[in-house]
Design a protein around this motif. Structure first.
Motif: not given
Ligand SMILES: Nc1ncnc2c1ncn2[C@@H]1O[C@H](COP(=O)(O)OP(=O)(O)OP(=O)(O)O)[C@@H](O)[C@H]1O
Ligand SMILES: [Mg+2]
Lengths: 259, 342
Positions: A17-36
């Protein structure tokens, strides 16, 4: 029908279960608020163009990179803060987009180490006998990934396709409950792809997985549901037939691949 | 039918390889045992015994570098710690410093302290990679040699210790050429067999896997750092075994024996022979010691480094795996040691 039976045979809980998962590298949002979420035993394909954030999403799930935001649950337990090896011990496995193997060691020793890594007493000065449980397990894994014939050959002597198969074998070691496959079919010939599909289809039914796959044909053969990612977000989710014909997916997915 | 089955069983590749290996080791063992019967004292001790214990010190580096992917320049330092410690705990020409313990107490303590020293070195060095590992181990080696030179209370400064000798067992004088040769052979054989055995142990396999892909090892649940440090500990024990013989061979230990130059020579021996198989360091040590003994007859001693340097360059350029790698390629067989040995 088959799927319904399989899903019934395992607990009706969520494996992941992923809720609101994000990952940023500096200014780059590689994963943006993933929920599933993915139910136990479910087999899911993730599609998405290059740079869509698929591998990064895997890295947050396995703990290779902690997520910048959001929570991750594995069979109900919050694993967001756990180090990767703790997640392994709970039955989470992954393969890598670029094979991460022990090139100087034979196939069997690669598998043997993967089996030992999950267990206790990992630092023994004794040679394991061929009847050692982990050794036997390694033999069985070699069989499961169709590499019995080259089990004694060093990885550096294997073909690309065989290395991809071994990469899968490494993830099957121990008692996996859920596996993340990162583009296992990349660079494979059509024959090797068929072999890969056979291996994946032969996995025990209680093992669920997510497979990242650019090749729609492969993905649709092994997955029951499909999630499409685009620019770090979940773009679409549905059954293979719907996704395949979805005009928006066609445009973005194919556009991203070729444009 | 039955005959056919038996035939294949006997001739299976694994069996042939095994029999080949037994024959090879048997021949080598016999040759090493018989060698002193047909050689002069110079060849028995100066060349034979010295090759065996310097090879063992180089083996400690081959183990660390070949299987662990860590190149250390402090191996001779670990040997030196053991040599100093048998002098300090055992008997030397400085009874005011030496504690005069019996050999059966002094030797294990010396090995233990050298192993501990290597473990601590490993704890510092295993956090670094590649060139930084070389730098930090070189720094430790140089620092220890300088420290010994300046410390008079324990290490007796510049002069170090003399009067070191192996224990006499069953009335046998182990300093005499023949016994000393067989003592060196026994220690070298035990070290060699130990390395070959451990290489196929779970720890040995894990160490090679750490060398190949530390990231994956971490991901499948191993403690990469602990494996590296443990590899240093084992290399320390191997080097210490060689160090005892080095002390007995010279009858003395002083800072010059473990200075930076000799430390680098250990690396030269390991690389000359080849880091691909545990026999390599012994081959490298033999070539090095032959050159050392005979090159000075041809040119003046100051030029020796030039000779060894040129020999080193030629061999390494011709074969990055050293002489053993060259041999393996010439005989067109897969490397048998370490990683691909079954
Ligand atoms: N360690 C990192 N540091 C900085 N940026 C990164 C890092 N890893 C990934 N990225 C960036 O994050 C974005 C998503 O990368 P990711 O590898 O997750 O894409 P992907 O969907 O797996 O693509 P592909 O199909 O090419 O494998 C890319 O823009 C990538 O450059
Ligand atoms: Mg990727």
């Amino acid at each position: 029908m088959q799927r319904a039976e399989r899903l019934k045979s395992v607990a009706s809980s969520n494996a992941l279960e992923l809720s609101g998962v994000s990952r940023v590298f500096g200014a780059l949002v590689a994963v943006d608020n993933v929920t599933f979420s993915v139910t136990a035993g479910e087999r899911r394909a993730i599609l998405g163009s290059n740079g869509a954030g698929k591998t990064t999403l895997f890295n947050t799930i396995t703990g290779d990179f902690p997520p910048s935001n959001g929570r991750i649950r594995f069979f109900g337990e919050d694993i967001t803060e756990l180090p990767p090896y703790e997640r392994i011990r709970r039955g989470l496995r992954r393969t890598y987009q670029n094979s991460q193997l022990f090139r100087g060691l034979p196939v069997l020793d690669n598998l043997y180490l993967a089996v030992r890594g999950v267990g206790r007493r990992r630092m023994s000065l004794l040679r394991p006998g061929e009847d050692h449980p982990a050794r036997v397990a390694a033999q069985q894994l070699a069989h499961a990934i169709h590499l019995e014939d080259v089990a004694d050959r060093p990885v550096s002597e294997l073909s690309h396709g065989q290395q991809r198969q071994l990469e899968i074998g490494m993830a099957l070691a121990g008692a996996p409950r859920f596996i993340l496959f990162d583009e296992p079919a990349a660079g494979l010939s059509p024959a090797e792809r068929r072999e890969l599909v056979d291996i994946l289809k032969a996995l025990p039914t209680h093992i669920g997985f997510i497979i990242i796959e650019h090749d729609l044909a492969v993905a649709l053969q092994v997955a029951e549901t499909v999630t499409v990612m685009h620019q770090g977000r979940v773009f679409k989710h549905g059954l293979p037939a719907d996704i395949e014909t979805d005009p928006e997916v066609q445009r973005i997915y194919l556009g991203g691949r070729h444009g | 039918m039955t005959i056919a089955i038996q035939d294949t069983a006997v001739r299976s590749p694994a069996n042939v390889a095994l029999h080949g290996r037994i024959a090879k080791y048997g021949l080598l063992g016999l040759a090493l045992l018989a060698y002193p019967l047909m050689a002069s004292d110079f060849w028995i001790v100066q060349i034979g015994a010295q090759t065996l214990f310097m090879g063992t010190i180089a083996l400690s580096l081959m183990w660390l570098g070949g299987y662990g992917g860590m190149v250390s320049l402090a191996q001779l330092t670990f040997a030196g710690v053991a040599a100093y410690m048998v002098a300090v705990f055992g008997v030397s020409n400085r009874p005011d410093i030496s504690l005069g313990w019996e050999w059966w107490a002094a030797i294990p303590v010396a090995l233990l302290i050298a192993t501990a020293f290597a473990t601590i070195t490993g704890m510092l060095a295993a956090r670094t990679e590649g060139i930084y590992t070389i730098m930090i181990t070189l720094a430790i080696a140089v620092a220890f040699s300088l420290f010994c030179r300046q410390n008079y209370a324990i290490f007796n400064g510049f002069a170090g210790f003399a009067g070191l000798k192996p224990p006499s067992l069953f009335g046998l004088d182990l300093r005499a050429p023949l016994p000393f040769y067989y003592l060196s052979l026994a220690f070298a054989a035990a070290s060699y067999v130990g390395v070959v055995y451990v290489t196929r142990s779970t720890f040995g396999l894990a160490l090679q896997a750490v060398r190949d892909n530390p990231r994956r090892m971490r991901a499948i649940g191993f403690n990469v750092y602990a494996h590296r440090v443990a590899a240093y500990a084992m290399s320390g024990l191997l080097a210490a075994v060689g160090g005892l013989l080095l002390a007995w061979f010279n009858g003395r230990i002083s800072p010059g024996t473990i200075a930076a130059g000799p430390c680098i020579n250990t690396l030269v021996m390991a690389v000359l022979g080849g880091m691909v198989h545990p026999i390599g360091p012994y081959v490298g040590a033999l070539v090095f010691i032959l050159l050392q003994n005979f090159a000075i007859d041809l040119i003046d001693p100051e030029r020796f480094n030039l000779v060894i340097g040129v020999a080193f360059l030629i061999i390494v350029l011709a074969s990055p795996d050293g002489l053993v790698g060259l041999w393996q390629r010439m005989t067109r067989r897969r490397p048998e040691g370490g990683s691909s040995q079954r």
